[in-house]
Design a protein around this motif. Structure first.
Motif, PDB file in Angstrom:
ATOM      1  N   UNK A  94      40.614  16.158  86.176  1.00 52.00           N
ATOM      2  CA  UNK A  94      40.817  17.268  85.251  1.00 52.00           C
ATOM      3  C   UNK A  94      42.067  18.060  85.607  1.00 52.00           C
ATOM      4  N   UNK A  95      43.143  17.740  84.938  1.00 48.08           N
ATOM      5  CA  UNK A  95      44.403  18.442  85.173  1.00 48.08           C
ATOM      6  C   UNK A  95      45.277  17.814  86.232  1.00 48.08           C
ATOM      7  N   UNK A  96      44.887  16.663  86.750  1.00 48.97           N
ATOM      8  CA  UNK A  96      45.698  15.987  87.763  1.00 48.97           C
ATOM      9  C   UNK A  96      46.907  15.364  87.066  1.00 48.97           C
ATOM     10  N   UNK A  97      48.084  15.706  87.564  1.00 51.17           N
ATOM     11  CA  UNK A  97      49.324  15.170  87.011  1.00 51.17           C
ATOM     12  C   UNK A  97      50.365  15.056  88.117  1.00 51.17           C
ATOM     13  N   UNK A  98      51.508  14.489  87.795  1.00 45.54           N
ATOM     14  CA  UNK A  98      52.545  14.260  88.798  1.00 45.54           C
ATOM     15  C   UNK A  98      52.977  15.555  89.473  1.00 45.54           C
ATOM     16  N   UNK A  99      52.968  16.640  88.734  1.00 45.74           N
ATOM     17  CA  UNK A  99      53.443  17.905  89.294  1.00 45.74           C
ATOM     18  C   UNK A  99      52.491  18.523  90.316  1.00 45.74           C
ATOM     19  N   UNK A 100      51.239  18.031  90.390  1.00 46.50           N
ATOM     20  CA  UNK A 100      50.305  18.625  91.347  1.00 46.50           C
ATOM     21  C   UNK A 100      49.513  17.624  92.184  1.00 46.50           C
ATOM     22  N   UNK A 101      49.706  16.342  91.969  1.00 44.85           N
ATOM     23  CA  UNK A 101      48.862  15.352  92.634  1.00 44.85           C
ATOM     24  C   UNK A 101      49.013  15.369  94.160  1.00 44.85           C
ATOM     25  N   UNK A 102      50.203  15.612  94.674  1.00 45.53           N
ATOM     26  CA  UNK A 102      50.392  15.638  96.124  1.00 45.53           C
ATOM     27  C   UNK A 102      49.754  16.890  96.721  1.00 45.53           C
TER      28      UNK A 102
ATOM     29  N   UNK B  77      42.946  10.843  86.292  1.00 44.99           N
ATOM     30  CA  UNK B  77      43.848  11.579  85.414  1.00 44.99           C
ATOM     31  C   UNK B  77      43.900  10.866  84.069  1.00 44.99           C
ATOM     32  N   UNK B  78      43.839  11.632  82.995  1.00 41.52           N
ATOM     33  CA  UNK B  78      43.989  10.999  81.684  1.00 41.52           C
ATOM     34  C   UNK B  78      45.455  10.665  81.431  1.00 41.52           C
ATOM     35  N   UNK B  79      46.356  11.398  82.072  1.00 41.89           N
ATOM     36  CA  UNK B  79      47.801  11.185  81.890  1.00 41.89           C
ATOM     37  C   UNK B  79      48.102  11.000  80.411  1.00 41.89           C
ATOM     38  N   UNK B  80      47.538  11.877  79.609  1.00 41.93           N
ATOM     39  CA  UNK B  80      47.633  11.693  78.162  1.00 41.93           C
ATOM     40  C   UNK B  80      48.738  12.527  77.542  1.00 41.93           C
ATOM     41  N   UNK B  81      49.092  12.113  76.337  1.00 44.60           N
ATOM     42  CA  UNK B  81      50.043  12.866  75.540  1.00 44.60           C
ATOM     43  C   UNK B  81      49.641  12.703  74.078  1.00 44.60           C
TER      44      UNK B  81
ATOM     45  N   UNK C 181      52.783   6.581  79.926  1.00 45.93           N
ATOM     46  CA  UNK C 181      53.111   5.563  80.940  1.00 45.93           C
ATOM     47  C   UNK C 181      54.027   6.118  82.026  1.00 45.93           C
ATOM     48  N   UNK C 182      54.981   6.948  81.632  1.00 49.45           N
ATOM     49  CA  UNK C 182      55.916   7.538  82.597  1.00 49.45           C
ATOM     50  C   UNK C 182      55.159   8.405  83.618  1.00 49.45           C
TER      51      UNK C 182
END
Length: 77
Positions: A11-19, A32-36, A60-61
């Motif tokens: 929930x809300x996991x994305x490249x900007x916060x995953x680390x 992560x849904x990594x959706x758009x 995908x990016x």
């Protein structure tokens, strides 16, 4: 459970916060849904039917960026 159960942050996991999430939780797997949102490519919509066609797809990016970041991350120090 003898390491047979894995808690996956989500929930809300994305490249900007995953680390940051990996560092603060010690997690090694994530959801992560990594959706758009995308607009429909239909040429015709009937506005009387309230057709505002859009759909959700995987970014995908974003997925590739998260995978790259996790690959480079070598765990908590």
């Amino acid at each position: 459970a003898d390491d047979r159960i894995i808690i996956m942050p989500g929930s809300g996991v994305k490249a900007s916060n995953i680390i940051d999430i990996a560092k603060s939780t010690g997690a090694k797997e994530f959801h992560s849904s990594a959706s758009m949102g995308l607009e429909s490519k239909m040429n015709y919509t009937n506005t009387l039917m309230n057709e505002y066609l859009s759909y959700v797809s995987v970014n995908e990016k974003e997925v590739k960026e998260m995978a790259m970041l996790l690959k480079k991350y070598d765990g908590p120090k």
